[in-house]
Design a protein around this motif. Sequence first.
Motif, PDB file in Angstrom:
ATOM      1  N   TRP A 149       0.836  -1.190   0.000  1.00  0.00           N
ATOM      2  CA  TRP A 149       0.000   0.000   0.000  1.00  0.00           C
ATOM      3  C   TRP A 149       0.875   1.245   0.000  1.00  0.00           C
ATOM      4  O   TRP A 149       1.960   1.278   0.581  1.00  0.00           O
ATOM      5  N   SER A 150       0.397   2.289  -0.635  1.00  0.00           N
ATOM      6  CA  SER A 150       1.091   3.570  -0.634  1.00  0.00           C
ATOM      7  C   SER A 150       0.067   4.690  -0.514  1.00  0.00           C
ATOM      8  O   SER A 150      -1.043   4.598  -1.052  1.00  0.00           O
ATOM      9  N   VAL A 151       0.443   5.734   0.218  1.00  0.00           N
ATOM     10  CA  VAL A 151      -0.421   6.891   0.417  1.00  0.00           C
ATOM     11  C   VAL A 151       0.375   8.142   0.073  1.00  0.00           C
ATOM     12  O   VAL A 151       1.499   8.330   0.567  1.00  0.00           O
ATOM     13  N   ARG A 152      -0.204   8.967  -0.796  1.00  0.00           N
ATOM     14  CA  ARG A 152       0.459  10.215  -1.173  1.00  0.00           C
ATOM     15  C   ARG A 152      -0.105  11.352  -0.336  1.00  0.00           C
ATOM     16  O   ARG A 152      -1.310  11.570  -0.287  1.00  0.00           O
ATOM     17  N   LEU A 153       0.795  12.051   0.349  1.00  0.00           N
ATOM     18  CA  LEU A 153       0.397  13.150   1.211  1.00  0.00           C
ATOM     19  C   LEU A 153       0.974  14.453   0.695  1.00  0.00           C
ATOM     20  O   LEU A 153       2.169  14.528   0.386  1.00  0.00           O
ATOM     21  N   ALA A 154       0.126  15.467   0.598  1.00  0.00           N
ATOM     22  CA  ALA A 154       0.576  16.806   0.240  1.00  0.00           C
ATOM     23  C   ALA A 154       0.841  17.577   1.531  1.00  0.00           C
ATOM     24  O   ALA A 154      -0.073  17.714   2.358  1.00  0.00           O
ATOM     25  N   PRO A 155       2.061  18.056   1.760  1.00  0.00           N
ATOM     26  CA  PRO A 155       2.380  18.730   3.026  1.00  0.00           C
ATOM     27  C   PRO A 155       1.437  19.887   3.346  1.00  0.00           C
ATOM     28  O   PRO A 155       0.997  20.030   4.487  1.00  0.00           O
ATOM     29  N   ARG A 156       1.114  20.715   2.337  1.00  0.00           N
ATOM     30  CA  ARG A 156       0.229  21.850   2.609  1.00  0.00           C
ATOM     31  C   ARG A 156      -1.161  21.365   3.018  1.00  0.00           C
ATOM     32  O   ARG A 156      -1.752  21.890   3.969  1.00  0.00           O
ATOM     33  N   ALA A 157      -1.682  20.374   2.304  1.00  0.00           N
ATOM     34  CA  ALA A 157      -3.003  19.846   2.643  1.00  0.00           C
ATOM     35  C   ALA A 157      -3.000  19.255   4.047  1.00  0.00           C
ATOM     36  O   ALA A 157      -3.977  19.395   4.800  1.00  0.00           O
ATOM     37  N   LEU A 158      -1.917  18.584   4.429  1.00  0.00           N
ATOM     38  CA  LEU A 158      -1.824  18.010   5.768  1.00  0.00           C
ATOM     39  C   LEU A 158      -1.818  19.105   6.828  1.00  0.00           C
ATOM     40  O   LEU A 158      -2.507  18.998   7.854  1.00  0.00           O
ATOM     41  N   LEU A 159      -1.061  20.187   6.588  1.00  0.00           N
ATOM     42  CA  LEU A 159      -1.019  21.287   7.544  1.00  0.00           C
ATOM     43  C   LEU A 159      -2.377  21.982   7.657  1.00  0.00           C
ATOM     44  O   LEU A 159      -2.818  22.339   8.756  1.00  0.00           O
ATOM     45  N   ILE A 160      -3.038  22.167   6.515  1.00  0.00           N
ATOM     46  CA  ILE A 160      -4.366  22.793   6.542  1.00  0.00           C
ATOM     47  C   ILE A 160      -5.347  21.904   7.298  1.00  0.00           C
ATOM     48  O   ILE A 160      -6.181  22.382   8.074  1.00  0.00           O
ATOM     49  N   GLY A 161      -5.247  20.577   7.088  1.00  0.00           N
ATOM     50  CA  GLY A 161      -6.114  19.657   7.811  1.00  0.00           C
ATOM     51  C   GLY A 161      -5.908  19.744   9.311  1.00  0.00           C
ATOM     52  O   GLY A 161      -6.882  19.780  10.087  1.00  0.00           O
ATOM     53  N   LEU A 162      -4.649  19.799   9.742  1.00  0.00           N
ATOM     54  CA  LEU A 162      -4.361  19.923  11.180  1.00  0.00           C
ATOM     55  C   LEU A 162      -4.881  21.254  11.723  1.00  0.00           C
ATOM     56  O   LEU A 162      -5.420  21.311  12.833  1.00  0.00           O
ATOM     57  N   ALA A 163      -4.720  22.317  10.937  1.00  0.00           N
ATOM     58  CA  ALA A 163      -5.227  23.624  11.371  1.00  0.00           C
ATOM     59  C   ALA A 163      -6.750  23.610  11.514  1.00  0.00           C
ATOM     60  O   ALA A 163      -7.304  24.168  12.474  1.00  0.00           O
ATOM     61  N   LEU A 164      -7.448  22.957  10.579  1.00  0.00           N
ATOM     62  CA  LEU A 164      -8.909  22.873  10.656  1.00  0.00           C
ATOM     63  C   LEU A 164      -9.353  22.051  11.860  1.00  0.00           C
ATOM     64  O   LEU A 164     -10.365  22.369  12.499  1.00  0.00           O
ATOM     65  N   VAL A 165      -8.601  21.002  12.200  1.00  0.00           N
ATOM     66  CA  VAL A 165      -8.912  20.216  13.393  1.00  0.00           C
ATOM     67  C   VAL A 165      -8.801  21.096  14.641  1.00  0.00           C
ATOM     68  O   VAL A 165      -9.672  21.064  15.530  1.00  0.00           O
ATOM     69  N   LEU A 166      -7.745  21.889  14.717  1.00  0.00           N
ATOM     70  CA  LEU A 166      -7.555  22.774  15.866  1.00  0.00           C
ATOM     71  C   LEU A 166      -8.665  23.825  15.941  1.00  0.00           C
ATOM     72  O   LEU A 166      -9.175  24.128  17.028  1.00  0.00           O
ATOM     73  N   VAL A 167      -9.039  24.379  14.789  1.00  0.00           N
ATOM     74  CA  VAL A 167     -10.120  25.375  14.770  1.00  0.00           C
ATOM     75  C   VAL A 167     -11.435  24.741  15.210  1.00  0.00           C
ATOM     76  O   VAL A 167     -12.198  25.326  15.999  1.00  0.00           O
ATOM     77  N   ALA A 168     -11.722  23.537  14.715  1.00  0.00           N
ATOM     78  CA  ALA A 168     -12.952  22.843  15.104  1.00  0.00           C
ATOM     79  C   ALA A 168     -12.977  22.587  16.611  1.00  0.00           C
ATOM     80  O   ALA A 168     -14.015  22.770  17.261  1.00  0.00           O
ATOM     81  N   CYS A 169     -11.847  22.168  17.159  1.00  0.00           N
ATOM     82  CA  CYS A 169     -11.773  21.928  18.611  1.00  0.00           C
ATOM     83  C   CYS A 169     -11.984  23.222  19.386  1.00  0.00           C
ATOM     84  O   CYS A 169     -12.693  23.245  20.401  1.00  0.00           O
ATOM     85  N   ALA A 170     -11.387  24.327  18.910  1.00  0.00           N
ATOM     86  CA  ALA A 170     -11.531  25.611  19.585  1.00  0.00           C
ATOM     87  C   ALA A 170     -12.983  26.083  19.564  1.00  0.00           C
ATOM     88  O   ALA A 170     -13.516  26.568  20.575  1.00  0.00           O
ATOM     89  N   VAL A 171     -13.627  25.940  18.403  1.00  0.00           N
ATOM     90  CA  VAL A 171     -15.037  26.349  18.295  1.00  0.00           C
ATOM     91  C   VAL A 171     -15.912  25.470  19.191  1.00  0.00           C
ATOM     92  O   VAL A 171     -16.833  25.961  19.864  1.00  0.00           O
ATOM     93  N   ALA A 172     -15.622  24.173  19.223  1.00  0.00           N
ATOM     94  CA  ALA A 172     -16.401  23.262  20.066  1.00  0.00           C
ATOM     95  C   ALA A 172     -16.263  23.631  21.540  1.00  0.00           C
ATOM     96  O   ALA A 172     -17.258  23.667  22.285  1.00  0.00           O
TER      97      ALA A 172
END
Length: 335
Positions: free
Chosen positions: A8-31
Amino acid sequence: MTIRVGPWSVRLAPRALLIGLALVLVACAVAVAAISTGEFTVPVPDIVTALFGQGTPVAELIVSKLRAPRVVTGLLVGAAFGLSGAIFQSLTRNPLGSPDFIGFTAGASTGGIMVVIAGGSAMMIAGGALAGCVITAALVYALAFRGGVQGYRLVLVGIGANALLLAVNSYLLTRANINDAATAGAWLTGSLGGRGWEHANPVGLALAVLVPVCAFIARPLRMIEMGDDSARAMGIRVEPVRAVAITAGVLLAGVATAAAGPVIFVALAAPQLARRLTRSPGVTMGASALMGAVLLTGADLAAQRLLAPTQLPVGVLTAAIGGTYLALLLRKERH
């Protein structure tokens, strides 16, 4: 960046990964903000103890019984809408290819209204909404199928079905008695008020089942975005993948509508905002789901606090924001 684990192989885009982590943090903050603030403020440490059953009776009542279920439902419903919108925008290769525009949300609304008029319970209304969404999707798919389903044909048939179903919904409201019409009208607005764990659990279960399906078809969908002929040349079985994607998108939109009502514009805006943040050439499903969760919970928090103590249904705010966003999107597409 590609990560390989055995075959198996998974391709990760660094910018997309960082944006995803940022959105998780924002969602947690809003919650946390939504659970903590209100007429009765609950400090963050008390939220943690209340969630683990170690807080005061008042804190446990406010956190575990009232606010946390509403916030969790908002996060899950927003993620479901965002993911559903990403699927259909990818399939149609059109930023307007959203359940809000191609009839699926309207079909869910029709099913919910019919159950309301028949005097059904809240769970029956949810079941009617899901059934209405599935039936509408099946009819739209059948009408759009001509040796396959092209994106533009799906959008055109869906827009026609949406217009027809909106007319049906208006007719049903005129034929209902005043109490049923008021109940149906409140449900049609879309709201997270009064939502409990019984609303969050079905959406969470649907996401647990359908997110792996979406992850599995994400790469074939990206190939299909380049055109059916190009996808077939790369070994993609276009119609089976498209059928699975439509099924997953319809179920996600259906369970989300069943839980919170037809909250509009989240499925439209979330994938496009996520795409612009990640600078992805195509629709990104993970970022779209996270963006949907942030949009819906953020809109619900604003709807509760802007005119406090008066609370607006979240659908009113998403409609206001989404209408502005749609106008800007159409203006950009025109240029």
